[in-house]
Structures are given as structure tokens and as C-alpha cells.
Design a protein around this motif. Structure first.
Motif, mmCIF file in Angstrom:
data_model
loop_
_atom_site.group_PDB
_atom_site.id
_atom_site.type_symbol
_atom_site.label_atom_id
_atom_site.label_comp_id
_atom_site.label_asym_id
_atom_site.label_seq_id
_atom_site.Cartn_x
_atom_site.Cartn_y
_atom_site.Cartn_z
ATOM 1 N N ILE A 54 18.162 23.372 -144.651
ATOM 2 C CA ILE A 54 19.290 24.428 -144.102
ATOM 3 C C ILE A 54 20.644 24.034 -144.736
ATOM 4 O O ILE A 54 21.396 24.745 -145.516
ATOM 5 C CB ILE A 54 19.601 24.386 -142.692
ATOM 6 N N ARG A 55 20.898 22.772 -144.833
ATOM 7 C CA ARG A 55 22.153 22.187 -145.326
ATOM 8 C C ARG A 55 22.097 22.303 -146.991
ATOM 9 O O ARG A 55 22.972 22.731 -147.658
ATOM 10 C CB ARG A 55 22.145 20.423 -145.263
ATOM 11 N N GLU A 56 20.931 22.207 -147.383
ATOM 12 C CA GLU A 56 20.918 22.554 -149.014
ATOM 13 C C GLU A 56 21.023 23.746 -149.466
ATOM 14 O O GLU A 56 21.730 24.067 -150.420
ATOM 15 C CB GLU A 56 19.279 22.052 -149.548
ATOM 16 N N GLN A 57 20.617 24.840 -148.707
ATOM 17 C CA GLN A 57 20.814 26.119 -149.083
ATOM 18 C C GLN A 57 22.256 26.503 -148.889
ATOM 19 O O GLN A 57 22.646 27.351 -149.711
ATOM 20 C CB GLN A 57 19.875 27.035 -148.182
ATOM 21 N N LEU A 58 22.867 26.083 -147.825
ATOM 22 C CA LEU A 58 23.944 26.634 -147.639
ATOM 23 C C LEU A 58 24.954 25.966 -148.654
ATOM 24 O O LEU A 58 25.919 26.498 -149.213
ATOM 25 C CB LEU A 58 24.505 26.128 -146.232
ATOM 26 N N ALA A 59 24.838 24.525 -149.087
ATOM 27 C CA ALA A 59 25.703 23.862 -149.907
ATOM 28 C C ALA A 59 25.600 24.334 -151.432
ATOM 29 O O ALA A 59 26.560 24.542 -152.082
ATOM 30 C CB ALA A 59 25.273 22.388 -150.101
ATOM 31 N N ASP A 60 24.274 24.847 -151.623
ATOM 32 C CA ASP A 60 24.000 25.403 -152.983
ATOM 33 C C ASP A 60 24.382 26.870 -153.207
ATOM 34 O O ASP A 60 24.158 27.608 -154.247
ATOM 35 C CB ASP A 60 22.612 25.012 -153.349
ATOM 36 N N ASP A 61 24.570 27.492 -151.898
ATOM 37 C CA ASP A 61 24.799 28.868 -152.092
ATOM 38 C C ASP A 61 23.440 29.615 -152.618
ATOM 39 O O ASP A 61 23.506 30.421 -153.471
ATOM 40 C CB ASP A 61 26.062 29.488 -152.630
ATOM 41 N N ALA A 62 22.274 29.172 -152.155
ATOM 42 C CA ALA A 62 21.164 29.290 -152.746
ATOM 43 C C ALA A 62 20.604 30.643 -152.333
ATOM 44 O O ALA A 62 21.380 31.485 -151.417
ATOM 45 C CB ALA A 62 20.081 28.281 -152.415
ATOM 46 N N ASP A 63 19.395 31.262 -152.826
ATOM 47 C CA ASP A 63 19.084 32.719 -152.447
ATOM 48 C C ASP A 63 18.658 32.704 -150.770
ATOM 49 O O ASP A 63 18.732 33.652 -150.282
ATOM 50 C CB ASP A 63 17.550 32.975 -153.183
ATOM 51 N N TRP A 64 18.412 31.359 -150.196
ATOM 52 C CA TRP A 64 18.176 31.583 -148.787
ATOM 53 C C TRP A 64 19.247 31.541 -147.826
ATOM 54 O O TRP A 64 19.346 31.947 -146.776
ATOM 55 C CB TRP A 64 17.482 30.255 -148.632
ATOM 56 N N ALA A 65 20.817 31.538 -148.638
ATOM 57 C CA ALA A 65 21.899 31.154 -147.877
ATOM 58 C C ALA A 65 22.371 32.273 -146.917
ATOM 59 O O ALA A 65 22.479 32.146 -145.839
ATOM 60 C CB ALA A 65 22.866 30.878 -148.611
ATOM 61 N N GLU A 66 21.904 33.420 -147.711
ATOM 62 C CA GLU A 66 22.213 34.904 -146.791
ATOM 63 C C GLU A 66 21.567 34.772 -145.499
ATOM 64 O O GLU A 66 21.989 35.038 -144.460
ATOM 65 C CB GLU A 66 22.029 36.049 -147.570
ATOM 66 N N LEU A 67 20.180 34.331 -145.548
ATOM 67 C CA LEU A 67 19.386 34.361 -144.360
ATOM 68 C C LEU A 67 19.794 33.310 -143.478
ATOM 69 O O LEU A 67 19.780 33.603 -142.206
ATOM 70 C CB LEU A 67 17.708 34.457 -144.724
ATOM 71 N N VAL A 68 20.232 32.262 -144.009
ATOM 72 C CA VAL A 68 20.714 31.093 -143.242
ATOM 73 C C VAL A 68 21.861 31.457 -142.294
ATOM 74 O O VAL A 68 21.973 31.212 -141.064
ATOM 75 C CB VAL A 68 20.744 29.908 -143.993
ATOM 76 N N ASP A 69 22.878 32.231 -142.859
ATOM 77 C CA ASP A 69 23.775 32.733 -142.367
ATOM 78 C C ASP A 69 23.521 33.918 -141.192
ATOM 79 O O ASP A 69 24.122 33.733 -140.242
ATOM 80 C CB ASP A 69 24.946 33.320 -143.357
ATOM 81 N N TRP A 70 22.474 34.722 -141.595
ATOM 82 C CA TRP A 70 22.008 35.737 -140.676
ATOM 83 C C TRP A 70 21.481 34.884 -139.356
ATOM 84 O O TRP A 70 21.624 35.128 -138.242
ATOM 85 C CB TRP A 70 20.921 36.453 -141.145
ATOM 86 N N LEU A 71 20.659 33.721 -139.494
ATOM 87 C CA LEU A 71 20.143 33.128 -138.454
ATOM 88 C C LEU A 71 21.221 32.457 -137.583
ATOM 89 O O LEU A 71 21.238 32.218 -136.523
ATOM 90 C CB LEU A 71 19.157 31.995 -138.871
ATOM 91 N N ASP A 72 22.097 31.764 -138.347
ATOM 92 C CA ASP A 72 23.140 31.061 -137.645
ATOM 93 C C ASP A 72 24.124 32.270 -136.661
ATOM 94 O O ASP A 72 24.172 31.898 -135.620
ATOM 95 C CB ASP A 72 24.256 30.526 -138.682
ATOM 96 N N ALA A 73 24.261 33.311 -137.378
ATOM 97 C CA ALA A 73 24.903 34.341 -136.533
ATOM 98 C C ALA A 73 24.227 34.698 -135.303
ATOM 99 O O ALA A 73 24.690 34.986 -133.937
ATOM 100 C CB ALA A 73 25.310 35.530 -137.317
ATOM 101 N N ALA A 74 23.053 34.966 -135.427
ATOM 102 C CA ALA A 74 21.798 35.410 -134.480
ATOM 103 C C ALA A 74 21.861 34.329 -133.130
ATOM 104 O O ALA A 74 21.687 34.752 -131.923
ATOM 105 C CB ALA A 74 20.412 35.683 -135.069
ATOM 106 N N LEU A 75 21.805 32.998 -133.697
ATOM 107 C CA LEU A 75 21.845 32.066 -132.616
ATOM 108 C C LEU A 75 22.952 31.843 -131.801
ATOM 109 O O LEU A 75 22.785 31.203 -130.898
ATOM 110 C CB LEU A 75 21.104 30.817 -133.353
ATOM 111 N N ARG A 76 24.038 32.349 -132.320
ATOM 112 C CA ARG A 76 25.200 32.371 -131.653
ATOM 113 C C ARG A 76 25.761 33.533 -130.655
ATOM 114 O O ARG A 76 26.541 33.478 -129.961
ATOM 115 C CB ARG A 76 26.435 32.180 -132.447
ATOM 116 N N GLN A 77 24.886 34.356 -130.653
ATOM 117 C CA GLN A 77 24.892 35.812 -129.959
ATOM 118 C C GLN A 77 24.300 35.503 -128.546
ATOM 119 O O GLN A 77 23.093 35.068 -128.342
ATOM 120 C CB GLN A 77 24.268 37.004 -130.587
ATOM 121 N N PRO A 78 25.088 35.936 -127.376
ATOM 122 C CA PRO A 78 24.286 35.617 -126.036
ATOM 123 C C PRO A 78 23.327 36.906 -126.248
ATOM 124 O O PRO A 78 23.397 37.862 -126.669
ATOM 125 C CB PRO A 78 25.459 36.202 -125.264
#
Length: 81
Positions: A54-78
Motif C-alpha cells: 500500500i505504501r509503495e503504490q501510494l508513493a509511486d502513484d502507481a496503477d493501484w493508487a486509485e483503488l488504494v485511495d478508494w479503499l482508504d475512503a471506504a474504510l473511513r465511512q461509518p
């Protein structure tokens, strides 16, 4: 607009997690809400390898970063019980 390279089930598979729609929903429900002061890769439920990915994908703004961002947002929603 370009079509996404990966979809949600691909991210869960990459993380070594069950990846059916129901399993993804169950994972998100089980781990929400993630506190605002906890960065996604620092969440206590990741293995060392998952957190590193997860760290690597975010740091590199890799292909997975958009989905990692989605997961981050999903996990913060009650979630509704």
C-alpha cells in the motif's frame, strides 16, 4: 478518460485477501471506521507485506493508487449495522 487498469477485486487479490463482492464488503464492514489519525498503511489489520504494498503504490502513484485511495475512503465511512 482512461479505463481503470484494475478493479476492486483485483486489489483484494493482490493483497492476498478474499475478493468476492460479499467478502470485500465484509472486510470493509469489519474494519470501519478507520480513525482519521491512522494512515491506511499503518492500520493494525495489515500484514507487513500488505502495508508495504500500500505504501509503495501510494508513493509511486502507481496503477493501484486509485483503488488504494478508494479503499482508504471506504474504510473511513461509518457503516450501517
Amino acid at each position: 478518460m482512461e479505463k481503470p487498469v484494475h478493479v476492486q477485486k483485483d486489489l483484494f487479490a493482490q493483497l492476498g485477501l478474499p475478493n468476492s463482492a460479499a467478502e470485500i464488503e465484509a472486510f470493509i464492514t469489519a474494519h470501519t471506521p478507520l480513525a482519521d489519525n491512522v494512515k491506511l498503511p499503518d492500520a493494525p489489520f495489515w500484514t507487513t507485506g500488505q502495508a508495504a504494498f500500500i505504501r509503495e503504490q501510494l508513493a509511486d502513484d502507481a496503477d493501484w493508487a486509485e483503488l488504494v485511495d478508494w479503499l482508504d475512503a471506504a474504510l473511513r465511512q461509518p457503516r450501517k449495522a
